[in-house]
Scaffold this motif. Structure first.
Motif, PDB file in Angstrom:
ATOM      1  N   SER A   6       0.841  -1.193   0.000  1.00 29.53           N
ATOM      2  CA  SER A   6       0.000   0.000   0.000  1.00 29.53           C
ATOM      3  C   SER A   6       0.874   1.240   0.000  1.00 29.53           C
ATOM      4  O   SER A   6       1.923   1.270   0.648  1.00 29.53           O
ATOM      5  CB  SER A   6      -0.908   0.003   1.226  1.00 29.53           C
ATOM      6  N   PRO A   7       0.459   2.272  -0.720  1.00 36.33           N
ATOM      7  CA  PRO A   7       1.267   3.488  -0.730  1.00 36.33           C
ATOM      8  C   PRO A   7       1.232   4.195   0.619  1.00 36.33           C
ATOM      9  O   PRO A   7       0.251   4.093   1.366  1.00 36.33           O
ATOM     10  CB  PRO A   7       0.599   4.345  -1.812  1.00 36.33           C
ATOM     11  N   LEU A   8       2.314   4.889   0.924  1.00 33.08           N
ATOM     12  CA  LEU A   8       2.292   5.806   2.051  1.00 33.08           C
ATOM     13  C   LEU A   8       1.299   6.923   1.758  1.00 33.08           C
ATOM     14  O   LEU A   8       0.958   7.178   0.598  1.00 33.08           O
ATOM     15  CB  LEU A   8       3.680   6.380   2.298  1.00 33.08           C
ATOM     16  N   VAL A   9       0.849   7.594   2.791  1.00 24.28           N
ATOM     17  CA  VAL A   9      -0.139   8.665   2.612  1.00 24.28           C
ATOM     18  C   VAL A   9       0.366   9.923   3.301  1.00 24.28           C
ATOM     19  O   VAL A   9       0.568   9.954   4.518  1.00 24.28           O
ATOM     20  CB  VAL A   9      -1.518   8.277   3.166  1.00 24.28           C
ATOM     21  N   GLY A  10       0.604  10.956   2.501  1.00 23.72           N
ATOM     22  CA  GLY A  10       1.025  12.248   3.014  1.00 23.72           C
ATOM     23  C   GLY A  10      -0.047  13.292   2.797  1.00 23.72           C
ATOM     24  O   GLY A  10      -1.028  13.072   2.080  1.00 23.72           O
ATOM     25  N   LEU A  11       0.152  14.439   3.420  1.00 23.94           N
ATOM     26  CA  LEU A  11      -0.823  15.525   3.361  1.00 23.94           C
ATOM     27  C   LEU A  11      -0.168  16.784   2.819  1.00 23.94           C
ATOM     28  O   LEU A  11       0.924  17.167   3.255  1.00 23.94           O
ATOM     29  CB  LEU A  11      -1.382  15.812   4.758  1.00 23.94           C
ATOM     30  N   LEU A  12      -0.843  17.410   1.876  1.00 21.95           N
ATOM     31  CA  LEU A  12      -0.408  18.692   1.322  1.00 21.95           C
ATOM     32  C   LEU A  12      -1.287  19.780   1.917  1.00 21.95           C
ATOM     33  O   LEU A  12      -2.521  19.692   1.856  1.00 21.95           O
ATOM     34  CB  LEU A  12      -0.547  18.670  -0.203  1.00 21.95           C
ATOM     35  N   TYR A  13      -0.651  20.808   2.495  1.00 21.00           N
ATOM     36  CA  TYR A  13      -1.419  21.827   3.208  1.00 21.00           C
ATOM     37  C   TYR A  13      -0.858  23.212   2.903  1.00 21.00           C
ATOM     38  O   TYR A  13       0.354  23.394   2.778  1.00 21.00           O
ATOM     39  CB  TYR A  13      -1.359  21.575   4.715  1.00 21.00           C
ATOM     40  N   ARG A  32      -2.301  11.159  14.039  1.00 20.47           N
ATOM     41  CA  ARG A  32      -3.281  10.316  13.359  1.00 20.47           C
ATOM     42  C   ARG A  32      -2.625   9.306  12.422  1.00 20.47           C
ATOM     43  O   ARG A  32      -3.335   8.601  11.687  1.00 20.47           O
ATOM     44  CB  ARG A  32      -4.278  11.205  12.607  1.00 20.47           C
ATOM     45  N   GLY A  33      -1.319   9.240  12.410  1.00 18.81           N
ATOM     46  CA  GLY A  33      -0.637   8.182  11.685  1.00 18.81           C
ATOM     47  C   GLY A  33      -0.348   8.436  10.227  1.00 18.81           C
ATOM     48  O   GLY A  33      -0.025   7.494   9.486  1.00 18.81           O
ATOM     49  N   PHE A  34      -0.446   9.694   9.775  1.00 14.47           N
ATOM     50  CA  PHE A  34      -0.054   9.980   8.399  1.00 14.47           C
ATOM     51  C   PHE A  34       1.469   9.924   8.278  1.00 14.47           C
ATOM     52  O   PHE A  34       2.198   9.988   9.273  1.00 14.47           O
ATOM     53  CB  PHE A  34      -0.602  11.341   7.966  1.00 14.47           C
ATOM     54  N   ASP A  35       1.958   9.815   7.054  1.00 19.31           N
ATOM     55  CA  ASP A  35       3.382   9.558   6.842  1.00 19.31           C
ATOM     56  C   ASP A  35       4.214  10.810   6.590  1.00 19.31           C
ATOM     57  O   ASP A  35       5.401  10.829   6.906  1.00 19.31           O
ATOM     58  CB  ASP A  35       3.549   8.595   5.661  1.00 19.31           C
ATOM     59  N   SER A  36       3.608  11.834   6.006  1.00 19.78           N
ATOM     60  CA  SER A  36       4.404  13.016   5.678  1.00 19.78           C
ATOM     61  C   SER A  36       3.506  14.243   5.599  1.00 19.78           C
ATOM     62  O   SER A  36       2.279  14.138   5.479  1.00 19.78           O
ATOM     63  CB  SER A  36       5.128  12.830   4.338  1.00 19.78           C
ATOM     64  N   VAL A  37       4.157  15.399   5.650  1.00 17.38           N
ATOM     65  CA  VAL A  37       3.506  16.671   5.370  1.00 17.38           C
ATOM     66  C   VAL A  37       4.314  17.373   4.291  1.00 17.38           C
ATOM     67  O   VAL A  37       5.551  17.434   4.363  1.00 17.38           O
ATOM     68  CB  VAL A  37       3.393  17.553   6.626  1.00 17.38           C
ATOM     69  N   TRP A 237       4.649   9.987  -6.650  1.00 16.49           N
ATOM     70  CA  TRP A 237       3.806  10.535  -5.588  1.00 16.49           C
ATOM     71  C   TRP A 237       2.602  11.251  -6.217  1.00 16.49           C
ATOM     72  O   TRP A 237       2.639  12.472  -6.404  1.00 16.49           O
ATOM     73  CB  TRP A 237       4.586  11.557  -4.761  1.00 16.49           C
ATOM     74  N   PRO A 238       1.525  10.572  -6.565  1.00 21.25           N
ATOM     75  CA  PRO A 238       0.375  11.280  -7.131  1.00 21.25           C
ATOM     76  C   PRO A 238      -0.285  12.200  -6.108  1.00 21.25           C
ATOM     77  O   PRO A 238      -0.385  11.857  -4.919  1.00 21.25           O
ATOM     78  CB  PRO A 238      -0.578  10.148  -7.532  1.00 21.25           C
ATOM     79  N   MET A 239      -0.740  13.351  -6.577  1.00 16.92           N
ATOM     80  CA  MET A 239      -1.504  14.270  -5.744  1.00 16.92           C
ATOM     81  C   MET A 239      -2.993  14.115  -6.039  1.00 16.92           C
ATOM     82  O   MET A 239      -3.393  13.998  -7.198  1.00 16.92           O
ATOM     83  CB  MET A 239      -1.067  15.716  -6.002  1.00 16.92           C
ATOM     84  N   GLN A 240      -3.797  14.139  -4.990  1.00 18.14           N
ATOM     85  CA  GLN A 240      -5.245  14.116  -5.120  1.00 18.14           C
ATOM     86  C   GLN A 240      -5.768  15.457  -4.626  1.00 18.14           C
ATOM     87  O   GLN A 240      -5.744  15.736  -3.433  1.00 18.14           O
ATOM     88  CB  GLN A 240      -5.831  12.958  -4.313  1.00 18.14           C
ATOM     89  N   ASN A 241      -6.245  16.282  -5.555  1.00 18.24           N
ATOM     90  CA  ASN A 241      -6.492  17.686  -5.249  1.00 18.24           C
ATOM     91  C   ASN A 241      -7.946  18.020  -4.968  1.00 18.24           C
ATOM     92  O   ASN A 241      -8.415  19.101  -5.294  1.00 18.24           O
ATOM     93  CB  ASN A 241      -5.964  18.566  -6.395  1.00 18.24           C
ATOM     94  N   PHE A 242      -8.674  17.068  -4.377  1.00 13.41           N
ATOM     95  CA  PHE A 242     -10.031  17.385  -3.953  1.00 13.41           C
ATOM     96  C   PHE A 242     -10.354  16.534  -2.732  1.00 13.41           C
ATOM     97  O   PHE A 242      -9.705  15.514  -2.476  1.00 13.41           O
ATOM     98  CB  PHE A 242     -11.047  17.161  -5.074  1.00 13.41           C
ATOM     99  N   VAL A 243     -11.351  16.947  -1.974  1.00 15.38           N
ATOM    100  CA  VAL A 243     -11.751  16.211  -0.783  1.00 15.38           C
ATOM    101  C   VAL A 243     -12.461  14.930  -1.218  1.00 15.38           C
ATOM    102  O   VAL A 243     -13.384  14.954  -2.038  1.00 15.38           O
ATOM    103  CB  VAL A 243     -12.671  17.065   0.112  1.00 15.38           C
ATOM    104  N   LEU A 244     -12.026  13.802  -0.639  1.00 15.22           N
ATOM    105  CA  LEU A 244     -12.523  12.491  -1.024  1.00 15.22           C
ATOM    106  C   LEU A 244     -13.539  11.977  -0.013  1.00 15.22           C
ATOM    107  O   LEU A 244     -13.409  12.207   1.191  1.00 15.22           O
ATOM    108  CB  LEU A 244     -11.364  11.499  -1.109  1.00 15.22           C
ATOM    109  N   LEU A 265      -0.377  11.953  -2.085  1.00 12.58           N
ATOM    110  CA  LEU A 265      -0.505  13.207  -1.344  1.00 12.58           C
ATOM    111  C   LEU A 265      -1.960  13.662  -1.402  1.00 12.58           C
ATOM    112  O   LEU A 265      -2.491  13.910  -2.491  1.00 12.58           O
ATOM    113  CB  LEU A 265       0.394  14.289  -1.942  1.00 12.58           C
ATOM    114  N   LEU A 266      -2.594  13.761  -0.244  1.00  7.69           N
ATOM    115  CA  LEU A 266      -3.969  14.236  -0.148  1.00  7.69           C
ATOM    116  C   LEU A 266      -3.961  15.732   0.137  1.00  7.69           C
ATOM    117  O   LEU A 266      -3.379  16.178   1.123  1.00  7.69           O
ATOM    118  CB  LEU A 266      -4.699  13.491   0.970  1.00  7.69           C
ATOM    119  N   ASP A 267      -4.607  16.483  -0.713  1.00  3.58           N
ATOM    120  CA  ASP A 267      -4.670  17.939  -0.584  1.00  3.58           C
ATOM    121  C   ASP A 267      -5.723  18.294   0.467  1.00  3.58           C
ATOM    122  O   ASP A 267      -6.899  17.975   0.311  1.00  3.58           O
ATOM    123  CB  ASP A 267      -5.029  18.546  -1.939  1.00  3.58           C
TER     124      ASP A 267
END
Length: 291
Positions: A6-13, A32-37, A237-244, A265-267
């Motif tokens: 499974s991919p790691l999950v980071g946050l873009l802010y 909350r256990g996310f992998d990166s910012v 590292w794909p970016m997902q640029n909307f709220v899921l 990367l979750l935006d």
């Protein structure tokens, strides 16, 4: 593909004065256990400009308020165990010798947690204020990254290019990672893929169409192998640029696992705690269930 991890999950802010503070956001992400910012970079936004915003429409309010990413990430690294990333670093707007020192120091002092996502820059006026030609930006970034890699890895570093020169020099500290991972954030296409294969370690794609992404990754990976790059392939590292929704996040994580991407990367919207924290909680619950 079965057996893919499974991919790691980071946050873009993107912080603003009215939004949840960046350091508090990072601490909440770590809890909350996310992998990166990851945070972006703009030194400034000229008020008078003709450059269109790449995302379409008006420029988001957060862009003029970006903090210096290297200073901000140093605070995050000191107070959390998160990996840290600049996405997207505007390398052409820096002195590459000084930026090599900054990034090497940040990677060393964070214990090897830095990823540098770089872009060519879309804002002509911003580049012009730094004395750089928009037409030359691709070649400038290539030269600067090559010089920086030399400083990161060589005891006596030397580089001579069209836009950057370094006489034989000593420079420490060296980054813990050898070298710092450099990923290109750019739209898919022949020129972008040529640049990735030439001088980058991987790609930060945007877009929400995962069938399209699968096709692009197949081409990039094929060209990577043909060029004789390392067998591990490009870091993606794909970016997902909307709220899921929960269902969207779960299904996308499963598909991205099949595509063998390294991190998604979750935006996260620029907003107050009352909006951001429930979203982080919801995403974290989906991740916990999927893991």
């Amino acid at each position: 593909m079965s057996g893919a991890r499974s991919p790691l999950v980071g946050l873009l802010y993107r912080e603003t004065a009215a939004a949840m503070p960046l350091l508090e956001f990072a601490q909440a992400a770590a809890e909350r256990g996310f992998d990166s910012v990851a945070i972006g970079e703009h030194t400034h936004i000229p008020v008078s400009r003709e450059s269109p915003f790449p995302g379409g429409g008006d420029l988001p309010d957060a862009y003029p308020e970006f903090p210096d990413p290297y200073v901000a990430l140093a605070f995050i690294a000191a107070q959390t165990s998160l990996r840290i990333a600049v996405t997207i670093a505007l390398v052409a707007q820096h002195d590459p010798i000084a930026l090599a020192k900054t990034t090497a120091t940040l990677d060393r002092m964070s214990g090897g947690r830095l990823t540098l996502g770089v872009g060519f820059g879309w804002n002509r006026e911003e580049l012009a204020n730094h004395g750089k030609s928009f037409a030359d930006r691709r070649e400038i970034v290539r030269d600067y990254i090559r010089l920086m890699r030399t400083m990161w890895t060589e005891t006596e570093a030397e580089y001579h290019g069209t836009h950057a020169n370094l006489e034989r020099s000593w420079s420490w500290p060296k980054p813990i990672q050898s070298p710092v991972p450099v990923l290109l954030g750019a739209q898919a296409g022949p020129r972008a893929f040529e640049a990735i294969i030439d001088w980058a370690d991987g790609w930060i794609p945007g877009g929400h169409d995962l069938d399209w992404l699968a096709t692009q990754l197949e081409e990039l990976r094929s060209r990577w192998v043909d060029a004789g790059r390392d067998e591990a392939g490009p870091v993606v590292w794909p970016m997902q640029n909307f709220v899921l929704t929960d269902e969207q996040l779960q299904s996308r994580l499963e598909r991205l696992r099949e595509l063998s991407v390294h991190q998604v990367l979750l935006d996260i919207p620029t907003a107050g705690r009352d909006e951001v924290l429930p979203l982080l909680d919801r995403y974290a619950n989906v991740l916990a269930a999927s893991r």
